[in-house]
Design an enzyme around this catalytic site. Structure first.
Site, short mmCIF file in Angstrom:
data_model
loop_
_atom_site.label_atom_id
_atom_site.label_comp_id
_atom_site.label_asym_id
_atom_site.label_seq_id
_atom_site.Cartn_x
_atom_site.Cartn_y
_atom_site.Cartn_z
N LYS A 502 0.85 -1.20 -0.06
CA LYS A 502 -0.14 0.00 -0.08
C LYS A 502 0.87 1.22 -0.10
O LYS A 502 2.09 1.12 0.21
CB LYS A 502 -1.09 0.08 1.24
N ARG A 600 -9.19 0.76 15.76
CA ARG A 600 -9.06 1.67 14.58
C ARG A 600 -10.15 0.98 13.54
O ARG A 600 -11.33 1.89 13.46
CB ARG A 600 -7.75 1.63 13.82
N TYR A 728 15.23 32.06 2.31
CA TYR A 728 14.17 32.60 2.41
C TYR A 728 14.23 33.32 4.02
O TYR A 728 14.66 32.57 4.69
CB TYR A 728 12.85 31.63 2.40
N MET A 777 10.74 24.82 -1.83
CA MET A 777 9.76 23.76 -2.45
C MET A 777 10.67 22.71 -3.41
O MET A 777 10.18 21.44 -3.56
CB MET A 777 8.71 24.69 -3.47
#
Length: 835
Positions: A502, A600, A728, A777
């Site tokens: 998964k 869960r 930044y 980013m």
């Protein structure tokens, strides 16, 4: 010609069944999935801690094998028309057969052992000597108790020189390998820490390895390895007293003391190294196209062997400068137009071709397969015979198109064109192919690139590979197999395995991982959502797949694609029953999830009576398994809670099982619980993060290999004066004159923003480069002031075996799962396989 009856005599076996005693045996096979010539193969049913080859006798028979070597009784009525030899131990018998086969040959045989460099030296000797000898050598690193006999069996009458490597992990093994290889020339590369756990100390390991040379005529080694030198001197003293003509002759080299080859000078210049030495009173020299210490040592070892074989200095110099890098791994990359590209443009010989074709066969995600191959160089055989055999290899596979590149293939294209089902195209050179590339179509197919380095297939790779990002996640599939086997070795007999793929297989790539696991014989796969399972089915995955978080709206697609849902409450149960009735299915496999304390998903203890009643009312479903999830199996302080979970699981699942006319599987344990709670393995275990190289149990973690390496590159290098800000926010000030590198990775690629401001480092030239300023980013900056050799275009390791992903997780105050699953899909995945 070797008959099955001859093998019976060599192995001291008895007939369990005998159909044709004079059947000719050409191939020894130990894997029913990879059999090249079934009619001429002997399938050897090996028993290991992980697998019993007897379980695959039927599979081999169905593929056309009619000769078998076994150590237990086989029902011959189920496999008619066969020869079956029974022995006490099939591994011992395999080794006896190989040793008897070796005794047929009277040619120089080089036996190589040592801690490091064995495979490179073997491959370089092959490169250096193939133009003078017809050489047989071990495929890849076939140096084990199984690999060595398979290698030696490949010896044929027309060969003039053999080169085999031998590796051991415990006492008693080398004596067996010596009987099989029986080298005339020995080479001991060096001694190190590799595979030391089976020995008391280095001296014992050296002495065990020296047993390989007890019947050799000559032994090559470096005198500068002090402990190795001492052990060999003692070994020589121990064996002294035999016949003079049988005495072992030492051939030594050294940079520090007298030796047969006395190294005078090593001069490195960029990527080249010139080495001069004194040999028999005169100076000789070589130049190699490598600059690292390991390559220099490996090249000198090869130099010694060539001198022993009386190769001329002129020929040695000419060949050494042409040495090519050895890569023993296949690379699988995403290609253009939804293709998969397997890059094996490193070796050019029949053995490596066969191994590469085996790997191509595994790529079931594509119906169409293409092979792009260059001329086979360094093979001392007549072209017509060689390419007739290559064409036969190709024609027996699921290959639709063959593209041959090189003058020899172009000349022998008729060998391929007689196979009408194989579309074959030929080009005289790589440049000829590149000029006509636009006329060829590559779409939704698996493409094998198999060529000699002289043909520069990297140019073809650039055209075929999908260009995504300078940041690359490299996934080592052989490490994944290794980790799987580590956990399998912890399982009780008969316990099945379910593997979690998964979340894009924890960031590693769903199909590629699932394909390997299917090939490795995993029993079940598990995904989170239906779409993940459908993608696996579309990619050719046929094994059972459990969907752990099924959406009721997708139950119709689950049934259509034969995916098995986890049902965890009455709502999901009723919705699936309704869809199953609508689609008129019977006995559809489902998995019942129980809540034993994690809270869960799952049916509660008070739900069980009603659940049993509903199950008995609906023949549309069949319970494939009942399972629950351990919440704290990796925490010793919570072991009492874990035991309570197991007790509740037993009580709840027993109620369901007792009400059924059949017995579904039970599974509870995850990766962390497999070794820590062996009594909770039940019928199956679920492997998750452990497969990918991470486990909380130090005893298991030390055995695992991290499968992923995240790499990026330096986009720019700049000098920043003291007092200037970086990045930044104007909040990071250079506290001295700094040299910084901007890297092509940022938080959009999955490198956490929390790792900025010197909280983490990357490795550049093996040295730590701390982050500077904020993580952007798409980029980040690192301090390379103390790494003067760093330059634009250089590689930076984000995580890998040298810098574990667990360390990044610690710096980011998170867990390894989050780091691994956060790697962006825009990051290019490259899959390597060294097995």
């Amino acid at each position: 010609m070797t008959t099955i009856d001859q093998l019976r005599k060599w192995s001291n076996g008895t007939w369990l069944a005998m159909e044709q005693a004079d059947a000719c045996i050409e191939e020894l096979a130990i894997d029913s999935r990879n059999i090249e010539h079934p009619a001429g193969s002997l399938f050897v049913a090996l028993k290991t801690n992980l697998r019993d080859g007897h379980s695959y006798v039927q599979d081999a028979w169905q593929k056309g094998v009619r000769n078998f070597l076994v150590s237990q009784n086989i029902d011959a009525s189920r496999i008619p028309g066969v020869n079956i030899i029974k022995v006490n131990d099939t591994l011992d018998a395999l080794q006896q057969i190989a040793a008897a086969h070796r005794r047929r040959f009277n040619i120089p045989v080089v036996g190589i052992t040592g801690s490091n460099g064995k495979t490179v030296v073997k491959e370089w000797l092959y490169q250096l000597l193939s133009n003078q000898y017809n050489v047989i050598r071990s495929p890849k690193s076939y140096n084990s108790q199984v690999g060595v006999p398979l290698s030696v069996w490949m010896m044929k009458e027309d060969q003039e020189l053999a080169i085999f490597e031998a590796g051991i992990s415990q006492p008693g093994e080398m004596e067996k390998l010596e009987r099989i290889i029986h080298p005339t020339i020995g080479l001991f590369t060096n001694i190190g820490e590799a595979h030391s756990e089976g020995f008391m100390n280095s001296r014992q390991k050296i002495n065990e390895k020296l047993l390989l040379f007890r019947h050799a005529k000559q032994l090559v080694f470096c005198r500068d390895h002090a402990q190795l030198n001492e052990c060999i001197i003692q070994y020589m003293h121990h064996i002294k007293g035999g016949k003079p003509e049988d005495a072992l002759q030492l051939f030594t080299w050294s940079q520090k003391q007298d030796a047969d080859l006395r190294i005078n000078n090593i001069d490195r210049s960029g990527t080249k190294t010139s080495i001069s030495a004194l040999y028999k009173g005169r100076e000789i020299s070589i130049t190699i196209p490598f600059g690292d210490d390991a390559s220099v040592e490996n090249a000198i070892h090869c130099w010694c062997i060539l001198l022993l074989l009386n190769v001329s200095n002129k020929e040695i110099k000419a060949q050494m400068v042409q040495l090519q890098q050895v890569s023993m791994r296949l690379e699988l990359r995403h290609g253009i137009n939804d293709c998969t590209v397997i890059n094996d443009a490193y070796n050019s010989d029949l053995t490596s071709l066969q191994l590469a074709l085996n790997y191509l066969d595994q790529q079931k995600q594509h119906k169409h397969h293409t092979v792009i191959m260059s001329d086979l160089l360094q093979i001392g055989r007549r072209d017509l015979d060689l390419y007739e055999e290559v064409a036969a290899f190709i024609s027996r596979r699921n290959i639709q198109r063959f593209i041959g590149i090189g003058p020899a293939l172009y000349k022998n294209k008729s060998s391929f064109r007689k196979y009408k089902k194989l579309r074959s195209i030929f080009f005289k050179s790589t440049d000829h192919f590149l000029k006509n590339f636009h006329l060829l179509t590559f779409e939704k197919e698996a493409i094998l690139l198999k060529g000699a380095r002289a043909f520069a297939f990297e140019k073809i790779g650039l055209l075929l590979e999908q260009q995504v990002h300078q940041t690359t996640l490299s996934i080592d599939l052989s490490a994944l197999t290794h980790n799987l086997n580590v956990f399998r070795s912890e399982l009780s007999p008969g316990v099945k395995t379910m593997a979690m793929v998964k979340a894009f297989a924890y960031g590693s790539g769903s199909y590629e991982i699932a394909n390997l696991l299917q090939y490795a014989g995993i029993d079940y796969l598990a995904v989170a959502y239906t779409d993940e399972g459908i993608d696996l089915r579309k990619a050719g995955i046929k094994m059972p797949v459990m969907v752990m978080s099924p959406d009721a709206a997708s139950f119709d697609r689950m049934i259509a694609w034969k995916l098995e849902p986890e049902l965890y409450n009455f709502r999901s149960f009723a919705a699936f029953i309704s869809m199953a009735q609508t689609l008129q299915v019977q006995d559809y496999p489902v998995h019942i999830k129980l809540d034993t304390g994690m809270h869960r998903l799952g049916f509660n203890p008070e739900d069980i009576d009603e659940l049993v009643s509903k199950i008995s009312e609906h023949p549309t479903i069949k319970i494939a398994s009942i399972f629950s999830h351990l919440a704290a199996s990796n925490h010793p302080e919570n072991d009492d809670f874990t035991k309570q979970q197991a007790l509740l699981f037993d009580q709840m699942s027993s109620k369901i099982i007792n009400a059924l006319s059949y017995r579904p599987m039970q599974h509870l344990s995850n990766s962390a619980g497999i070794a820590r709670h062996k009594d909770m393995q039940y019928d199956m275990v679920r492997l998750g993060i452990g497969l990918y190289g991470v486990d909380s149990n130090p005893a298991i973690q030390n055995k695992l290999r991290q499968i992923s390496t995240l790499k990026t590159s330096i986009a720019q290098v700049r000098n920043v004066p003291e007092g200037d800000s970086i990045g930044y926010g104007h909040d990071t000030i250079a506290y001295h004159d700094m040299r910084i590198a901007t890297l092509c990775i940022g938080y959009a690629d999955g490198y956490p923003r929390a790792l900025g401001h010197s909280k983490a480092y990357l490795l550049i030239h093996g040295k730590p480069a701390k982050t500077i300023g904020s993580i952007c980013m798409d980029m980040c900056m690192v301090d390379i002031t103390e790494i003067p050799e760093a330059k634009e275009g250089d590689e930076a390791i984000v995580f890998g075996p040298e810098l574990p992903v667990t360390e990044l997780a610690r710096w980011a105050e998170t867990i390894s799962y989050e780091i691994m699953t956060s790697i962006s899909q825009r990051v290019k995945r490259v899959y390597v396989n060294e097995e």
